[in-house]
Design an enzyme around this catalytic site. Structure first.
Site, PDB file in Angstrom:
ATOM      1  N   GLU A  48       0.800  -1.219   0.000  1.00 32.53           N
ATOM      2  CA  GLU A  48       0.000   0.000   0.000  1.00 32.53           C
ATOM      3  C   GLU A  48       0.839   1.278   0.000  1.00 32.53           C
ATOM      4  O   GLU A  48       0.452   2.266  -0.626  1.00 32.53           O
ATOM      5  CB  GLU A  48      -0.936   0.019   1.215  1.00 32.53           C
ATOM      6  CG  GLU A  48      -2.006  -1.060   1.204  1.00 32.53           C
ATOM      7  CD  GLU A  48      -3.018  -0.878   0.083  1.00 32.53           C
ATOM      8  OE1 GLU A  48      -3.218   0.267  -0.374  1.00 32.53           O
ATOM      9  OE2 GLU A  48      -3.583  -1.893  -0.357  1.00 32.53           O
TER      10      GLU A  48
ATOM     11  N   SER B 226     -47.059 -34.135  34.552  1.00 31.33           N
ATOM     12  CA  SER B 226     -46.729 -34.669  35.881  1.00 31.33           C
ATOM     13  C   SER B 226     -45.520 -34.007  36.522  1.00 31.33           C
ATOM     14  O   SER B 226     -45.293 -34.182  37.729  1.00 31.33           O
ATOM     15  CB  SER B 226     -46.484 -36.177  35.785  1.00 31.33           C
ATOM     16  OG  SER B 226     -47.669 -36.852  35.422  1.00 31.33           O
TER      17      SER B 226
END
Length: 766
Positions: free
Chosen positions: A86, A459
């Site tokens: 870059e 239950s």
């Protein structure tokens, strides 16, 4: 000669005039530039991250995935790779690299590979403040901003902003986030080859994405390695090694993440309620109470339990059919396209059938490798291989199907389940949630069944009625008759004649035996004695909503509505000696620098509000221990091989909901299974066969190194004949259903009033 003199004078004058115009333009534009001093304290948008208690990432929320990393913590190899491609002269120029601009101009004129003219500082100016449009005006502003940045900030500050700000594809901003996204590792651990691959992304994140475009990404990586070697950032030997290194690219950002999508979403909602939209940009770190390994085991256990059930269901057929072109690129593209529309669901993989016969099916995945499935691997889809199979279920070439790898490393055909499930566990001493799975798959169904599903508990609700009975003078030794009961109907309605799940009536038995064997008729008699209204008031002590538990006899059999989160909190009351806990998820919130914004420290167990007497909790524990020892949940103690296991199975009418709720004194957990649109799970499907195995699978992991706990009896209890009784009731414990031969024979008992009878019938018509 005079002509050349005049020409030179004109050129000089033109240059001066042009310079004056530029100077005036710059003088007018410069004051309008944004204030860049704020970048000295660089604060980009940072996502909210949700973590387990140990720091494992669970989820991330925000438009930008970013890890703010100081320049001092960015490895040199990553900086060198970026500079090589870059801005090689970054530390030499003053923001605008005139030599680089001239070199780029010559390269463009000569049609050679241009090396670019934008410096890192120019890219920062552009990315932070300017648009991407290509105009002369914007370029002038870019240069001015670049000069202003170089004047205001140091080179390291500029480089730090760039390394954290730049977009690198897959929602990753900055090289630290990109390292996690593409390699699943922290930036500090990247190699030369990996750094070169990442450094190739800024130019075109989509074109050089190593996941979607591996070939182009590889070409650019090799070019950057060359540039690093040319600029003496690495040695020839390092360059050679980097070119040969094989990179392990993650196919998905979630590859290594703990499966806690429902938890992450719960945390997101809680934090958003507190911080609003800032929650997604402030870089908040949210630490939950979750234990990562427990969460993974809960996820695996629930999915395994659901898929084990799914194997017993009829085959519903392929998800789609396509026409397969002849072998070649066209066929490969057709397969890739349809598999993209039917993504994998965890370990349930999508595939396309190439060949189908009763004894062998060949499928293909997106990787192009055919998979042959035979023998037991065909059993789940056998009906789809029959000659009589209807067209919509018939397996044939072009069918989109699901496959799973078996324990023997072979594959079997399967299908995505329709049934859902939920799992939640917490520390009953504090309420800290340890694991939570709100459904089979978050992407498939975001409805959180742990917190949002109101279902009948069956239950598994009985212990709370028995708990109320203890306060009325009952004890584990109280004898109650397991004999028929009948409630006459009215206005053409059928009478209600409740049955036991095993279809038997076993006559007089103790309350301990009745709960262990989950006897419905005994529970109804207990409820009659306690009184429905008193029972309703009692169960609210455990955190249940009164309006969800109508004060009628069917409440004793779990005909009301609860959520799995309510159930685990309620069972925690038994587990911790009678205290009410509030389940909580968020332990700590910090900012992106680690500063603590808020923290929750739960009170000690003894300081929690008391829900029931310690004696009540202890006696109920002894009853629930026997349920897990020889009752309907006997597999729990048998498989876990430890005595400190307590719990209760639950199955509703027609097996619509299947539960197991239980605990060890350090860990309470609840499992539920059922269909979102309630329907029967099957005539032979019960909580003990569906939900209990999931619970056991999880507890085998969660309790691995946990010492066996022993409950200490509180004062106020007497041990009579090996069982526990309240001191004040030791001589007067009632017996039920034994007062007359009629009741023992199981004939009609006095019916409830008309209003109660109608409510009972309404609840049981479904």
């Amino acid at each position: 000669m005079k002509f050349f003199g005049w020409l030179l004078a004109l050129l000089v004058a033109g240059a001066i005039a042009g310079a004056a115009v530029v100077a005036v333009g710059l003088a007018m534009a410069y004051p309008n530039l944004p204030d860049v001093s704020e970048l000295a304290d660089y604060r980009p948008k940072l996502p909210m991250r949700v973590y387990s208690s140990e720091g494992a990432l669970l989820g991330e929320f925000g438009e930008e995935r970013r890890n703010l990393t100081p320049i001092s913590e960015i490895p040199k190899v990553m900086v060198d790779a970026v500079l090589a491609i870059e801005d090689t002269r970054f530390f030499e120029h003053s923001g605008v690299d005139y030599k680089g601009m001239a070199r780029a101009l010559l390269a463009n004129l000569g049609r050679e590979k241009a090396q670019g003219a934008s410096t890192i500082t120019m890219q920062v100016a552009r990315n932070v403040y300017l648009s991407s449009e290509k105009t002369y005006t914007r370029k002038i502003y870019e240069i001015l901003l670049t000069l202003k940045l170089e004047h205001t900030l140091s080179k390291n500050q500029i480089l730090e902003i760039y390394m954290n700000q730049i977009y690198l594809g897959n929602r990753a901003y900055g090289f630290s986030a990109a390292s996690e996204t593409y390699f699943g590792k922290p930036l500090k651990d990247v190699t030369v080859a990996e750094a070169a691959m990442l450094a190739g992304l800024p130019k075109a994140p989509s074109a050089y994405n190593p996941i979607s475009n591996p070939k182009r990404a590889r070409i650019r990586q090799l070019y950057i390695i060359d540039r690093m070697e040319e600029n003496h950032f690495i040695t020839p030997a390092q360059a050679s090694q980097a070119r040969e290194e094989s990179l392990k690219i993650r196919s998905s950002y979630a590859d290594n993440r703990v499966h806690a999508e429902y938890v992450a979403e719960m945390a997101r909602q809680l934090i958003f309620a507190q911080y609003g939209s800032e929650a997604y940009t402030r870089g908040l770190n949210v630490y939950t109470t979750l234990i990562a390994s427990d969460q993974e085991k809960a996820y695996e256990a629930l999915r395994k339990g659901i898929m084990d059930y799914e194997k017993r269901q009829h085959y519903r057929g392929p998800e789609k059919f396509i026409t397969l072109p002849a072998a070649g690129q066209e066929r490969d593209e057709a397969i890739d396209e349809v598999l993209a529309q039917h993504p994998d669901n965890g370990n349930i993989l999508s595939a396309v059938v190439l060949e189908a016969a009763p004894r062998k099916v060949v499928v293909i995945r997106a990787d192009g490798d055919p998979i042959e499935i035979t023998g037991d691997g065909l059993k789940p889809v056998q009906s789809g291989l029959s000659d009589k199979a209807p067209p919509n279920t018939k397996l044939r070439p072009g069918a989109v199907v699901r496959i799973m790898e078996t324990a023997k490393k072979t594959f079997e055909l399967t299908q995505l389940p329709e049934v859902e499930g939920a799992f939640v566990s917490l520390d009953p001493r504090s309420g800290a949630i340890k694991a939570l799975v709100g459904g089979f798959d978050f992407d498939k169904n975001k409805f959180n069944h742990v917190t949002q599903a109101w279902r009948q508990p069956g239950s598994s609700f009985k212990p709370f009625i028995y708990s109320a009975a203890l306060e009325k003078g009952f004890s584990p030794t109280t004898v109650i008759n397991d004999a028929p009961l009948s409630f006459p109907g009215s206005a053409g309605q059928q009478p209600w004649e409740p049955k036991n799940s095993d279809g038997r009536f076993d006559g007089p038995m103790t309350m301990r035996q009745a709960l262990a064997r989950s006897k419905n008729l005994v529970t109804i008699r207990v409820m009659q004695s306690v009184g429905p209204k008193k029972a309703q008031e009692w169960v609210t002590k455990f955190g249940f909503d009164a309006d969800k538990q109508p004060p009628y006899l069917p409440m004793a059999l779990g005909a009301g509505s609860v959520t799995p989160m309510q159930m685990v909190a309620a069972y925690s009351v038994f587990a911790n000696g009678g205290h009410r806990v509030n389940p909580y998820l968020i332990a700590k919130i910090t900012d992106h620098r680690g500063n603590v914004l808020s923290e929750f420290a739960p009170p000690a167990t003894e300081d929690l509000p008391r829900a029931i007497d310690a004696r009540n909790a202890f006696v109920m524990d002894s009853l629930l221990q026997d349920v897990a020892r020889y009752g309907t949940a006997a597999k729990a103690q048998a498989q876990l091989k430890r005595p400190d296991i307590y719990g209760k199975t639950g199955t509703t009418n027609d097996s619509v909901d299947a539960w197991f709720a239980g605990f060890q004194p350090t860990n309470a957990a609840v499992v539920w299974m059922g269909y979102d649109n309630p329907r029967s799970l099957g005539a032979r499907e019960y909580g003990g066969g569906l939900s209990l195995p999931i619970w056991i699978n999880y507890m085998q992991h969660a309790l691995k190194d946990v010492p066996v706990a022993k409950m200490t009896p509180p004062s106020g209890l007497l041990n009579v004949g090996g069982d526990w009784l309240y001191e004040e009731y030791a001589r007067s414990a009632p017996n039920l259903g034994l007062d007359s031969p009629a009741s023992t024979a199981g004939t009609m008992v006095p019916p409830p009033n008309s209003e109660e009878r109608n409510k009972i019938l309404d609840l049981f018509r479904n």
